[in-house]
Structures are given as C-alpha cells and as structure tokens.
Scaffold this motif. Structure first.
Motif, PDB file in Angstrom:
ATOM      1  N   ASN A   1       2.197  50.847  -9.687  1.00 22.00           N
ATOM      2  CA  ASN A   1       1.521  52.152  -9.633  1.00 22.00           C
ATOM      3  C   ASN A   1       0.433  52.213  -8.568  1.00 22.00           C
ATOM      4  N   GLU A   2      -0.412  51.195  -8.511  1.00 19.96           N
ATOM      5  CA  GLU A   2      -1.543  51.212  -7.587  1.00 19.96           C
ATOM      6  C   GLU A   2      -1.105  51.091  -6.134  1.00 19.96           C
ATOM      7  N   ASP A   3       0.151  50.749  -5.909  1.00 23.14           N
ATOM      8  CA  ASP A   3       0.652  50.566  -4.553  1.00 23.14           C
ATOM      9  C   ASP A   3       1.419  51.783  -4.048  1.00 23.14           C
ATOM     10  N   GLN A   4       1.452  52.850  -4.818  1.00 23.83           N
ATOM     11  CA  GLN A   4       2.197  54.031  -4.384  1.00 23.83           C
ATOM     12  C   GLN A   4       1.434  54.808  -3.313  1.00 23.83           C
ATOM     13  N   GLY A   5       2.166  55.622  -2.560  1.00 20.93           N
ATOM     14  CA  GLY A   5       1.621  56.279  -1.375  1.00 20.93           C
ATOM     15  C   GLY A   5       2.218  55.617  -0.148  1.00 20.93           C
ATOM     16  N   HIS A   6       2.193  56.290   0.994  1.00 24.98           N
ATOM     17  CA  HIS A   6       2.961  55.852   2.163  1.00 24.98           C
ATOM     18  C   HIS A   6       2.636  54.435   2.627  1.00 24.98           C
ATOM     19  N   ASN A   7       1.446  54.211   3.115  1.00 22.97           N
ATOM     20  CA  ASN A   7       1.116  52.899   3.693  1.00 22.97           C
ATOM     21  C   ASN A   7       1.097  51.798   2.654  1.00 22.97           C
ATOM     22  N   ARG A   8       0.562  52.120   1.475  1.00 22.63           N
ATOM     23  CA  ARG A   8       0.487  51.108   0.427  1.00 22.63           C
ATOM     24  C   ARG A   8       1.871  50.678  -0.039  1.00 22.63           C
ATOM     25  N   THR A   9       2.798  51.641  -0.105  1.00 21.72           N
ATOM     26  CA  THR A   9       4.165  51.303  -0.513  1.00 21.72           C
ATOM     27  C   THR A   9       4.805  50.338   0.477  1.00 21.72           C
ATOM     28  N   LEU A  10       4.656  50.613   1.760  1.00 25.03           N
ATOM     29  CA  LEU A  10       5.241  49.735   2.778  1.00 25.03           C
ATOM     30  C   LEU A  10       4.640  48.337   2.703  1.00 25.03           C
ATOM     31  N   ARG A  11       3.330  48.264   2.532  1.00 27.32           N
ATOM     32  CA  ARG A  11       2.686  46.944   2.435  1.00 27.32           C
ATOM     33  C   ARG A  11       3.154  46.195   1.190  1.00 27.32           C
ATOM     34  N   ALA A  12       3.232  46.919   0.074  1.00 31.22           N
ATOM     35  CA  ALA A  12       3.656  46.288  -1.183  1.00 31.22           C
ATOM     36  C   ALA A  12       5.092  45.790  -1.084  1.00 31.22           C
ATOM     37  N   PHE A  13       5.959  46.573  -0.467  1.00 27.57           N
ATOM     38  CA  PHE A  13       7.355  46.168  -0.306  1.00 27.57           C
ATOM     39  C   PHE A  13       7.446  44.895   0.537  1.00 27.57           C
ATOM     40  N   ASN A  14       6.697  44.860   1.633  1.00 21.83           N
ATOM     41  CA  ASN A  14       6.713  43.673   2.483  1.00 21.83           C
ATOM     42  C   ASN A  14       6.213  42.440   1.735  1.00 21.83           C
ATOM     43  N   ARG A  15       5.182  42.616   0.911  1.00 22.92           N
ATOM     44  CA  ARG A  15       4.666  41.489   0.133  1.00 22.92           C
ATOM     45  C   ARG A  15       5.712  40.987  -0.864  1.00 22.92           C
ATOM     46  N   SER A  16       6.439  41.923  -1.487  1.00 27.87           N
ATOM     47  CA  SER A  16       7.486  41.513  -2.430  1.00 27.87           C
ATOM     48  C   SER A  16       8.577  40.718  -1.727  1.00 27.87           C
ATOM     49  N   LEU A  17       9.006  41.185  -0.563  1.00 25.73           N
ATOM     50  CA  LEU A  17      10.031  40.443   0.179  1.00 25.73           C
ATOM     51  C   LEU A  17       9.531  39.052   0.538  1.00 25.73           C
ATOM     52  N   GLU A  18       8.259  38.955   0.937  1.00 23.51           N
ATOM     53  CA  GLU A  18       7.708  37.649   1.314  1.00 23.51           C
ATOM     54  C   GLU A  18       7.687  36.714   0.112  1.00 23.51           C
ATOM     55  N   ARG A  19       7.242  37.218  -1.040  1.00 25.57           N
ATOM     56  CA  ARG A  19       7.183  36.370  -2.238  1.00 25.57           C
ATOM     57  C   ARG A  19       8.574  35.956  -2.695  1.00 25.57           C
ATOM     58  N   LEU A  20       9.543  36.853  -2.532  1.00 29.87           N
ATOM     59  CA  LEU A  20      10.921  36.548  -2.933  1.00 29.87           C
ATOM     60  C   LEU A  20      11.651  35.700  -1.891  1.00 29.87           C
ATOM     61  N   GLY A  21      11.078  35.611  -0.693  1.00 31.63           N
ATOM     62  CA  GLY A  21      11.692  34.803   0.355  1.00 31.63           C
ATOM     63  C   GLY A  21      12.992  35.383   0.878  1.00 31.63           C
ATOM     64  N   ILE A  22      13.067  36.710   0.930  1.00 33.39           N
ATOM     65  CA  ILE A  22      14.295  37.380   1.380  1.00 33.39           C
ATOM     66  C   ILE A  22      13.963  38.456   2.417  1.00 33.39           C
ATOM     67  N   ASP A  23      14.971  38.857   3.167  1.00 32.14           N
ATOM     68  CA  ASP A  23      14.803  39.931   4.152  1.00 32.14           C
ATOM     69  C   ASP A  23      15.261  41.277   3.607  1.00 32.14           C
ATOM     70  N   VAL A  24      16.173  41.217   2.630  1.00 39.28           N
ATOM     71  CA  VAL A  24      16.734  42.441   2.043  1.00 39.28           C
ATOM     72  C   VAL A  24      16.782  42.271   0.536  1.00 39.28           C
ATOM     73  N   VAL A  25      16.279  43.250  -0.206  1.00 32.96           N
ATOM     74  CA  VAL A  25      16.375  43.219  -1.665  1.00 32.96           C
ATOM     75  C   VAL A  25      17.555  44.087  -2.088  1.00 32.96           C
ATOM     76  N   ASP A  26      18.185  43.717  -3.167  1.00 30.96           N
ATOM     77  CA  ASP A  26      19.364  44.480  -3.598  1.00 30.96           C
ATOM     78  C   ASP A  26      18.979  45.836  -4.184  1.00 30.96           C
ATOM     79  N   LEU A  27      17.871  45.875  -4.927  1.00 29.60           N
ATOM     80  CA  LEU A  27      17.450  47.131  -5.546  1.00 29.60           C
ATOM     81  C   LEU A  27      15.930  47.178  -5.593  1.00 29.60           C
ATOM     82  N   TYR A  28      15.370  48.287  -5.113  1.00 31.55           N
ATOM     83  CA  TYR A  28      13.925  48.493  -5.163  1.00 31.55           C
ATOM     84  C   TYR A  28      13.647  49.747  -5.972  1.00 31.55           C
ATOM     85  N   LEU A  29      12.799  49.598  -6.994  1.00 33.33           N
ATOM     86  CA  LEU A  29      12.516  50.683  -7.919  1.00 33.33           C
ATOM     87  C   LEU A  29      11.051  51.086  -7.877  1.00 33.33           C
TER      88      LEU A  29
END
Length: 272
Positions: A79-107
């Motif tokens: 929730n706290e990561d919603q909004g344009h720039n915050r969403t992009l940053r949060a998504f990038n952090r998730s990919l980094e923690r997961l160690g992947i370049d592409v996630v199968d599903l983002y909700l």
C-alpha cells in the motif's frame, strides 16, 4: 504428480494449486517451507513485499535445483508503495530480492483509492515492457475493479481474494468469469479456524481426507487458483495430495452454504 494449470486471459499458463508464503517477519520457517512445497510438486509460489520474505523465497528456489522457468512466482505491491515513482521503485526492489529479471505475476496488494488509476497504469507499463508476464489485483472486489477498468488499457489477468466456504461470494466469482479474469483464492484453510466444524468433519470422513484437504479441493473445483500455506512438512505434503478425489455436486452445494463471513484478513467490501 502433475498439477493442472489454467490459461490466463493473455495466454500464459498458471498452476491451479500452489503455496502461499506469509509467515511472521524474521522467521526462519519460510525457506524450508518453500523447499518442502517444491519437493511436493508445487510450482506456484505466492509472496509479497509486505511479507518481508522475498529473499528467502528466492533462496529456496535456488536451492531446489528446479529451473526458474518451471516455477511461477507471484509478488505484490504494498500500500505505501503505490503511486507512479514509488511503484516503479518497489517493483525493482522486489525483482532484486527475488533475484529475477521478470516476475510471472505482479499484483496490487490492496485497493488504495487515491492511487488506484495511477498505480494500475504503472503495472500496465511494467507488463508492456516485458518485466511481468501477467498483472492483476489482490483484495479488489467488483466495485474496485470496475473503477480501474474505466481507464485501464489492460484487463487484469488475476483477481486474488480470500476464498473459502466461509467467505464464499458467488457473485464475485461470476463477475470475474464475465470479465475473463482468473480468480485466485488465499487462506483456503481459514488458518485452521474451521477444522473442527462438524459439517466439514463429517464430509472429510466421507471422502477419507482431512478437513484441510476438503477445503482445498472445494476451492479447486470452483476453478479458483488456490494457495494454501503451511510451515509443517507433513501438512504441506497433505495440501498437495488433493488430486485423487472429487467432491460430489451435492456436497459442493452443501459446502457453498457454510458462509458466515469468517475471514483472516479485512473485508475489502469495507474499502471505498
């Protein structure tokens, strides 16, 4: 064991049965639980930024030796990561923690009114850029989805919500079918709150299964992608041993009447 799959509205395949990963933060239970689930045949793993365990999920996948391409990974935007720039940053952090370049599903984890359209537009960009194979919504009910659809260019592939006989809302399933959105249910076991329900116990005895297995099977027979969660090895194995029996139409109808709005999470209908 081969777990059946469903085809999402963009053509990708998603297993119908997987595992959730929610557990207390700083817990050492997540990685072994995911390893045991993979060992039991699981190929769908559901995590979220807010769970604080994306790194543990990634390590479990790496240690399993199962090719990344064989595993369907879902994570979610908090929730706290919603909004344009915050969403992009949060998504990038998730990919980094997961160690992947592409996630199968983002909700989108929960509906936040002031960011609803802006956040979905960012998910659409993530999808069109090829960084998520599918995008969708969690804890959004028809009113929330309808609002998003007034401006959306891409229809969500998934609508994830709490789903058990005790929170069963047939109109929500009907809505998703009409919109060609795949339903996904979390907390099918109601965190054990209903394991001693006499009606459920009687049916479980009839089928020679546990009450938990019956709840998972009920969800699957509704065509809902189902993600039970456990940190116990034997329970995890049991959760995936549900493909060798079928609940009769009569008993499905009976279980459909168990609704009492028991939930382990907030009721999204209370969110504007």
């Amino acid at each position: 064991m081969v777990i059946p799959s469903t085809t999402l509205n963009n053509g990708i395949e998603m297993p119908l049965l997987g595992t959730g990963s929610y557990a207390p933060r700083q817990s050492d239970e997540v990685q072994p639980a995911i390893e045991w689930a993979l060992e039991a045949g699981c190929r769908l793993i559901d995590t979220a930024a807010s769970y604080g365990n994306e790194r543990e999920v990634a390590e479990a996948i790496r240690s399993s030796g199962i090719p990344r391409s064989d595993i369907f990974i879902t994570t979610k935007l908090w929730n706290e990561d919603q909004g344009h720039n915050r969403t992009l940053r949060a998504f990038n952090r998730s990919l980094e923690r997961l160690g992947i370049d592409v996630v199968d599903l983002y909700l989108v984890h929960w509906p936040i009114k002031e960011h609803r359209h802006e956040t979905w537009k960012v998910l659409e960009k993530i999808y069109t850029d090829g960084r998520a194979r599918a995008i969708g919504l969690s804890n959004h009910y028809p009113a929330h989805i309808n609002e998003i659809l007034t401006e959306a260019r891409i229809i969500p592939a998934i609508s994830q919500f709490e789903f058990s006989p005790y929170s069963y809302l047939p109109e929500v399933l009907d809505y998703c079918r009409q919109k060609n959105i795949q339903s996904q249910g979390y907390a099918p076991l109601v965190r054990g709150q209903k394991q001693n329900d006499p009606r459920l116990v009687a049916l479980a005895e009839k089928y020679g299964k546990s009450t938990y297995q019956l709840l998972i099977r009920w969800s699957l027979q509704h065509g809902v992608v189902t993600i039970p969660r456990s940190v116990k090895r034997e329970r995890i194995r049991e959760n995936f041993d549900v493909l060798d029996f079928v609940i009769s139409e009569e008993d499905m109808a009976l279980m459909n009447t168990f609704y009492d709005n028991t939930r382990i999470a907030s009721d999204p209908r209370e969110i504007d």
